[in-house]
Design a protein around this motif. Structure first.
Motif, short mmCIF file in Angstrom:
data_model
loop_
_atom_site.label_atom_id
_atom_site.label_comp_id
_atom_site.label_asym_id
_atom_site.label_seq_id
_atom_site.Cartn_x
_atom_site.Cartn_y
_atom_site.Cartn_z
N GLY A 51 2.28 -58.75 92.93
CA GLY A 51 1.17 -57.89 92.57
C GLY A 51 1.11 -56.66 93.44
N ASP A 52 -0.05 -56.05 93.48
CA ASP A 52 -0.20 -54.83 94.25
C ASP A 52 -0.78 -55.07 95.64
OD1 ASP A 52 -3.35 -53.59 92.81
OD2 ASP A 52 -2.77 -55.54 93.61
N PRO A 69 -0.80 -55.40 99.42
CA PRO A 69 0.12 -54.91 100.45
C PRO A 69 0.51 -56.01 101.43
CG PRO A 69 -2.11 -54.29 101.00
CD PRO A 69 -2.18 -54.94 99.64
N LEU A 70 1.53 -55.74 102.20
CA LEU A 70 1.93 -56.62 103.28
C LEU A 70 1.19 -56.22 104.55
CD1 LEU A 70 5.81 -56.90 102.87
CD2 LEU A 70 3.99 -58.21 101.77
N TYR A 91 4.55 -50.67 91.41
CA TYR A 91 3.53 -50.46 92.44
C TYR A 91 4.26 -49.82 93.61
CZ TYR A 91 0.88 -53.98 89.81
OH TYR A 91 0.23 -54.68 88.83
N PHE A 102 4.12 -48.03 97.62
CA PHE A 102 3.40 -48.06 98.88
C PHE A 102 4.06 -47.11 99.88
CE2 PHE A 102 1.23 -52.11 97.94
CZ PHE A 102 2.07 -52.64 96.98
N TYR A 160 4.10 -46.99 104.12
CA TYR A 160 3.72 -47.63 105.37
C TYR A 160 4.12 -46.72 106.53
CZ TYR A 160 3.11 -52.17 103.04
OH TYR A 160 2.69 -53.20 102.24
N LEU A 162 -0.18 -50.18 106.43
CA LEU A 162 -0.31 -49.55 105.12
C LEU A 162 -1.01 -48.20 105.25
CD1 LEU A 162 0.03 -49.90 102.03
CD2 LEU A 162 -2.33 -50.76 102.02
N LYS A 171 -1.41 -46.85 98.67
CA LYS A 171 -0.67 -47.54 97.62
C LYS A 171 -1.03 -46.96 96.26
CE LYS A 171 -3.86 -51.40 96.80
NZ LYS A 171 -4.01 -52.88 96.79
#
Lengths: 115, 114
Positions: A100-101, A103-104, B32, B34, B36, B46, B49
């Motif tokens: 999914g969306d 984050p880590l 998706y 991102f 970082y 993060l 996103k």
């Protein structure tokens, strides 16, 4: 503070030895990821666990193994260490399985030096 | 299969100048995306996103990124660089597919010149 805890922060050991790196994920996160970061290879994905089960495997050597325990903490075991294994090892966690969306969230890493 | 390419392993800008870090992705399904940031001796954090809600995404510390499907890009920008922005920046891609994992680019180290 990401909420992800890695221990130890630094580790110095000799070639041929075995070490264990530990990671506690952020509260509520079910997935744990392990990454290796070195100057020449960049950020390399090693392995992912989701709720105790192996979910995805990356460039993990056979000398390396990992597991995720019922309390969701994870350990990365590195054996028969070589000089080239010297790197930063990061643990990250996410609430879902990575599809999914979400984050880590990364820990601050364990710096491994093999001499 | 999905992939991420970050153009330029090192970028230098003067303090107060525009920051532009480039990221191109490859994905067979809607991604998706991102960004970082990694400061020295720290893990990745993060910045922002993209999840299809809006093509222009605002993040922390004054950074923003624009998703351009036609160019398969997700470049990171900041109007005015600060010395504290010196760090390494990673672009990453994933999508709603149980078999795929998050893929990171090789990173771009941003240097800020006084």
């Amino acid at each position: 503070d990401s909420g992800v805890t890695q221990t130890p922060k630094h580790l110095i050991t000799a070639t041929g030895q075995r070490v264990t790196l530990r990671c506690s994920p952020r509260s509520g996160d079910l997935s744990v990821y392990w990454y290796q970061q070195s100057l020449d290879q960049g950020l390399q994905f090693l392995i992912q666990y989701y709720n105790g089960e192996e979910r995805a495997k990356g460039n993990i050597l056979e000398r390396f193994s990992a597991q995720q325990f019922p309390d969701l903490h994870s350990e990365l075991n590195l054996s028969s260490l070589e000089l080239g294994d010297s790197a930063l090892y990061f643990c990250a966690s996410s609430v879902d399985g990575g599809e999914g969306d979400s984050p880590l969230h990364f820990g601050n890493g364990t710096r491994l030096t093999v001499t | 299969a999905q992939s991420v390419t970050q153009l330029g392993s090192h970028v230098s800008v003067s303090e107060g100048a525009l920051v532009l870090l480039r990221c191109n992705y490859s994905s067979s399904v809607p991604p998706y995306l991102f960004w970082y940031v990694q400061y020295p001796n720290q893990g990745l954090q993060l910045l922002l996103k993209y999840t299809s809600a809006a093509t222009l995404v605002k993040g922390i510390n004054g950074f923003e990124a624009e998703f351009k499907k036609s160019e398969t890009s997700f470049h990171l920008t900041k109007p005015s660089a600060h010395m504290s922005d010196a760090a390494e920046y990673f672009c990453a891609v994933t999508h709603m597919n149980r078999d795929d994992k998050i893929i990171f680019g090789k990173g771009t180290r941003l240097h800020i010149l006084p």
